[in-house]
Write a protein that holds these residues in place. Structure first.
Motif, PDB file in Angstrom:
ATOM      1  N   ARG A 105       2.305  -2.740  -5.290  1.00  0.00           N
ATOM      2  CA  ARG A 105       3.473  -2.374  -4.484  1.00  0.00           C
ATOM      3  C   ARG A 105       4.624  -3.331  -4.773  1.00  0.00           C
ATOM      4  NH1 ARG A 105       5.744  -1.938   0.809  1.00  0.00           N
ATOM      5  NH2 ARG A 105       5.159  -4.063   1.261  1.00  0.00           N
TER       6      ARG A 105
ATOM      7  N   LEU B 150       7.013   5.337  -2.317  1.00  0.00           N
ATOM      8  CA  LEU B 150       8.004   4.394  -2.865  1.00  0.00           C
ATOM      9  C   LEU B 150       8.423   4.812  -4.266  1.00  0.00           C
ATOM     10  CD1 LEU B 150       9.210   1.780  -1.783  1.00  0.00           C
ATOM     11  CD2 LEU B 150       7.510   0.533  -3.073  1.00  0.00           C
TER      12      LEU B 150
ATOM     13  N   ILE C 137       2.776   3.418  -1.758  1.00  0.00           N
ATOM     14  CA  ILE C 137       3.224   3.182  -3.138  1.00  0.00           C
ATOM     15  C   ILE C 137       3.709   4.486  -3.758  1.00  0.00           C
ATOM     16  CG2 ILE C 137       2.423   2.606  -5.471  1.00  0.00           C
ATOM     17  CD1 ILE C 137       0.570   0.536  -4.133  1.00  0.00           C
TER      18      ILE C 137
ATOM     19  N   LEU D  29      -1.940   2.203   1.815  1.00  0.00           N
ATOM     20  CA  LEU D  29      -1.164   1.425   0.858  1.00  0.00           C
ATOM     21  C   LEU D  29      -0.849   2.261  -0.374  1.00  0.00           C
ATOM     22  CD1 LEU D  29      -0.142  -1.399   1.073  1.00  0.00           C
ATOM     23  CD2 LEU D  29      -2.137  -2.221  -0.141  1.00  0.00           C
ATOM     24  N   ARG D  30      -1.889   2.980  -0.838  1.00  0.00           N
ATOM     25  CA  ARG D  30      -1.678   3.839  -2.010  1.00  0.00           C
ATOM     26  C   ARG D  30      -0.619   4.889  -1.715  1.00  0.00           C
ATOM     27  NH1 ARG D  30      -7.619   4.889  -3.507  1.00  0.00           N
ATOM     28  NH2 ARG D  30      -8.119   3.161  -4.882  1.00  0.00           N
TER      29      ARG D  30
ATOM     30  N   ALA E  27      -6.924   1.311   5.022  1.00  0.00           N
ATOM     31  CA  ALA E  27      -5.782   0.485   4.608  1.00  0.00           C
ATOM     32  C   ALA E  27      -5.445   0.734   3.148  1.00  0.00           C
ATOM     33  CB  ALA E  27      -6.094  -0.986   4.840  1.00  0.00           C
ATOM     34  N   VAL E  28      -6.497   0.819   2.333  1.00  0.00           N
ATOM     35  CA  VAL E  28      -6.297   1.097   0.905  1.00  0.00           C
ATOM     36  C   VAL E  28      -5.564   2.433   0.741  1.00  0.00           C
ATOM     37  CG1 VAL E  28      -7.449   1.727  -1.251  1.00  0.00           C
ATOM     38  CG2 VAL E  28      -8.260  -0.224   0.064  1.00  0.00           C
TER      39      VAL E  28
ATOM     40  N   GLU F 162      -9.194  -4.024  -3.436  1.00  0.00           N
ATOM     41  CA  GLU F 162      -8.276  -2.922  -3.738  1.00  0.00           C
ATOM     42  C   GLU F 162      -6.955  -3.111  -2.991  1.00  0.00           C
ATOM     43  OE1 GLU F 162      -8.936  -0.438  -5.851  1.00  0.00           O
ATOM     44  OE2 GLU F 162      -7.062   0.645  -5.467  1.00  0.00           O
ATOM     45  N   VAL F 163      -7.065  -3.542  -1.734  1.00  0.00           N
ATOM     46  CA  VAL F 163      -5.847  -3.788  -0.939  1.00  0.00           C
ATOM     47  C   VAL F 163      -4.997  -4.847  -1.632  1.00  0.00           C
ATOM     48  CG1 VAL F 163      -4.978  -4.815   1.205  1.00  0.00           C
ATOM     49  CG2 VAL F 163      -6.741  -3.050   1.296  1.00  0.00           C
TER      50      VAL F 163
END
Lengths: 127, 295
Positions: free
Chosen positions: B113, A119, A116, A112-113, A108-109, B105-106
């Protein structure tokens, strides 16, 4: 009568000592470790539900194999050994669960990174 | 009977001794050693200590149990059993710490974000504002230009009034009467000079506008002579403009002589009106229709 009494006394003492000795040497259970087996199975199922088969295949398979062995020993009425193996299977399953959860969180980390990064790139392109 | 009892007793004590194992140090247990090493590593890892204290504690308990059994020279299987549990608990503590770290971290990444998104919206808002400002300044510029054009038109009208020009089908026409010329001469009088000066100023300010200078006479005297004189008078005006720095390409001259009278040649007043120089000011494109075409 006295002789008889002495005989009885010594017999009682022997039985007593044997009892104590037996208790000290093995503590052999006479009860099947049903609770441990059930507990281990529950933890294995729990680990399965969080994706242990995918994320911690080695650990979950070890847990299953040990649970199987514990059941066999239980059937052979080797309750002590069965109980110990069941407990070891339980920690294996616990580890499988922790590993699966941790791997998923790390994925998940990573995602997400990545999102980002994408994005940011998109924003820079727009500007 | 008593000896028998003693014999039994000694036998029992011996068996207890064997069980407890009083002979020398216990044998090395590799699994226990491994578990101890893993545990010490985990114990010195602050993230594990902070994030997985329970699993670490369980590992420690299992390890102590294993060590106790080992020191008592208990069955190897029992020592191994607890050592194994200790080892697995350490691994669980490690995974749990990693899980917690990843979850933190999430959270951080999620807020990052959000920050990026907020930044993006801000950048978009700034861009929109900039576009709006540009549109506004463009509108302002257009308004100013329109204002300027209007002023120029007003000024032009005013100039034309000062020049005493007339609006005709051919455009603005400035008539210089013969009073500005000496009799029978093509030389401009000082009054004529002033009029030409105004015209030159006007032409400087409106560089798109050209002029056509047309000379006319009355019917007194020979026609060819009159035509020549009318042309010379037009040329004097042209020369005066050239002297003021107006480019020759912007000036055309015509000598029409007796043609195109504006009044009757039978009266002195009429003849005076016919003796004239007309300056036709072009449209903003610089074009002027020829008289013949216009008539």
């Amino acid at each position: 009568m006295i002789l008889f009494n002495r005989m009885l006394e010594s017999k009682i003492i022997v039985v007593l000592y044997l009892g104590i000795g037996l208790a000290l040497t093995s503590c052999a259970s006479t009860k099947p470790p049903l609770q441990e087996l059930a507990q281990t199975e529950a933890v294995i199922n729990q680990a399965d539900q969080v994706g242990a088969e995918e994320y911690a295949p080695l650990e979950i398979r070890q847990a299953r194999k040990k649970l199987q062995r514990a059941r066999e020993l239980e059937a052979e009425e080797k309750y002590d050994e069965a109980k110990r193996i069941a407990v070891r299977a339980e920690v294996d399953a616990e580890l499988a669960e922790a590993k699966a959860l941790s791997e998923k969180a790390q994925n998940a980390v990573h995602q997400l990174r990545e999102s980002i990064r994408i994005l940011k790139e998109e924003i820079e392109r727009k500007q | 009977m008593i000896t028998h009892f003693f014999k039994l007793n000694a036998c029992f004590i011996l068996s207890v001794f064997i069980m407890l194992g009083c002979g020398g140090p216990p044998e090395d247990n590799p699994l226990l050693k491994e578990a101890i090493n893993h545990f010490h590593e985990a114990e010195n890892d602050s993230t594990i200590v902070m994030n997985a204290p329970v699993a670490l504690k369980e590992a420690e308990e299992a390890l102590q149990e294993s060590e106790r059994l080992w020191e008592e020279k208990a069955d190897k299987e029992l020592v191994d059993h607890h050592a194994y549990i200790a080892k697995q608990k350490v691994a669980i503590a490690r995974e749990t710490a990693e899980l917690n770290a990843a979850q933190d971290e999430v959270e951080r990444a999620e807020s990052q974000r959000q920050q990026v998104l907020i930044g993006a919206r801000k950048a978009e808002a700034i861009a929109a504002e900039k576009r709006a400002e540009e549109a506004l300044s463009q509108a302002e510029k257009e308004r100013r230009e329109a204002e300027k054009a209007r002023k120029r038109a007003e000024e032009l009208a005013e100039r034309v009034n000062k020049l005493e020009a007339e609006r005709t089908e051919r455009g603005l026409v400035l008539t210089l009467g013969d009073v500005l010329f000496d009799f029978d001469k093509a030389t401009l009088k000082s009054g004529g000079e002033r009029a030409v000066e105004k015209l030159a100023q006007f032409m400087e300010e409106y560089p798109n506008r050209n002029v056509m200078i047309e000379g006319f006479t009355d019917t007194v005297g020979p026609a060819n002579y009159n035509e020549k004189l009318s042309r010379q008078r037009a040329n004097s005006v042209r020369q005066a403009l050239l002297n003021k720095g107006i480019s020759s390409s912007r000036i055309q001259i015509r000598g029409y002589g007796e043609k195109y009278p504006v009044a009757s040649n039978n009266t002195e007043a009429g003849r005076q009106q016919n003796r004239r120089v007309e300056v036709i000011i072009s449209d903003s494109e610089g074009d002027i229709d020829e008289r013949a075409k216009a008539n």
